[in-house]
Design an enzyme around this catalytic site. Structure first.
Site: not given
Ligand code: NAP
Ligand code: GLV
Length: 311
Positions: A226, A274
């Site tokens: 983000r 994005h």
């Molecule tokens: P996820 O599966 O929940 O993974 C989040 C990761 O971040 C986990 O490994 C978590 O650690 C780690 N984390 C969270 N808080 C932390 C902290 N304080 N310190 C260190 N590590 C931390 O989420 P995801 O599905 O991979 O998605 C991640 C993010 O990508 C979303 O929240 C969104 O903001 C972004 N995103 C962006 C797009 C885009 O188009 N740009 C698309 C999709 C997602 P643990 O494994 O220990 O829980």
């Molecule tokens: C996109 O940014 C998502 O969080 O799915």
């Protein structure tokens, strides 16, 4: 009783979504939220909903976020009773897109294609020193669904890979770090930093000058999490110092990025609007239909958001 589903997805054409939802859940009563709708609903499927959709909604059993990141929805968390679970999308076709994006941007920097593009615009035929693979250490902040997909996609290129998460993780081929105590060791000397963290109070502003100064000189940054993870002025300062040579930003603190923002005119900053992981209707609807069925059967779902942790 018929399952009542309330749908609102800012910026999307509702026709395609409503027909996909109807096809996936033919027995449900599915309606698009319209102003003034305060009728009960069992499930709300939302992206950037107006407060009125959530406030005092009768009958609500769960809320489904039509994206992976729940930061926006949790900022309205006070409107969702504590006992109503919130679920998010897990992958739903986004992980492969994030992996494509991160791999493309990584190779662009590793092979210095961004610099060759600039040279070509000036008709300069000049070979630049290649990066050394063994020294091109890539660090992935956030080793969840997106981070592990990115790590897997980078593996064939044999860069040294590091990952950082909140809790301990293990992944073959990745040196894993976790928690704030290991953040500095994770960042130390990285040539490329990729952020795919969720936005929470702990991670806001984490891409800042103090942390950038642990990276290797002339490192690159890719932010797919983000915009609020990044302190904009600190990136400009780290680039002026030469600590960061180039950055690719798919997310920005203000979206759309305002025309007067200095990132637009910076030679070494690449902006995309994005689009790294788009939410596709069919994949999303099938995942949500599966989740609703499992929830109705009383099953635990891994996509349940930990509202205290913020992701
Ligand atoms: P996820 O599966 O929940 O993974 C989040 C990761 O971040 C986990 O490994 C978590 O650690 C780690 N984390 C969270 N808080 C932390 C902290 N304080 N310190 C260190 N590590 C931390 O989420 P995801 O599905 O991979 O998605 C991640 C993010 O990508 C979303 O929240 C969104 O903001 C972004 N995103 C962006 C797009 C885009 O188009 N740009 C698309 C999709 C997602 P643990 O494994 O220990 O829980
Ligand atoms: C996109 O940014 C998502 O969080 O799915």
């Amino acid at each position: 009783m018929t399952t009542r589903i309330l749908y609102y997805n800012e910026g999307e054409n509702p026709d395609e979504w409503l027909s996909a939802l109807a096809a996936a859940m033919p027995h449900a009563d599915i309606r698009l939220w319209q102003e003034g709708d305060d009728a009960p609903a069992d499930y709300a499927l939302v992206w950037h909903p107006p407060d009125e959709l959530l406030r005092n909604r009768r009958g609500l059993k769960a809320v489904f976020n039509l994206a992976a990141g729940v930061d926006a929805l949790l900022s309205q968390g006070h409107l969702i009773p504590e006992n109503v679970p919130v679920f998010r999308l897990e992958d739903a076709g986004m992980a492969i897109q994030m992996a494509e994006y991160a791999t493309y941007a990584t190779l662009r920097y590793y092979r210095r294609f961004d610099e060759y593009e600039r040279q070509a615009r000036m008709k300069v035929w000049d070979m630049l020193n290649p990066e050394v693979r063994e020294h091109f250490t890539v660090g992935i902040m956030g080793m969840g669904v997106m981070g592990t997909a990115i790590a897997r996609s980078l593996m064939p290129f044999r860069f040294p890979l590091r990952g950082w998460s909140r809790t301990r993780k293990e992944m073959d081929g990745v040196t894993c770090y976790y928690g704030n105590d290991q953040l500095t060791a994770f960042l130390d000397g990285l040539r490329l930093l990729i952020c795919v963290l969720p936005l929470t109070p702990e991670t806001a502003g984490i891409l800042n000058l103090a942390h950038f100064r642990h990276l290797g000189h002339g490192a690159c940054l890719i932010n797919l999490g983000r915009g609020e993870h990044l302190v904009d002025d600190d990136l400009l300062c780290a680039m002026a110092e030469g600590r960061i040579r180039a950055a690719t930003l798919d997310v920005t603190s203000s979206e759309p990025l305002p025309p007067e923002h200095p990132f637009w005119n910076h030679d070494n900053i690449t902006i995309t609007p994005h689009i790294a992981g788009l939410t596709f209707c069919q994949e999303t609807v099938s995942q949500i239909a599966r989740m609703i069925a499992a929830f109705e059967r009383g099953e635990e779902l891994s996509a349940r958001v930990d509202r205290l942790a913020g992701y």
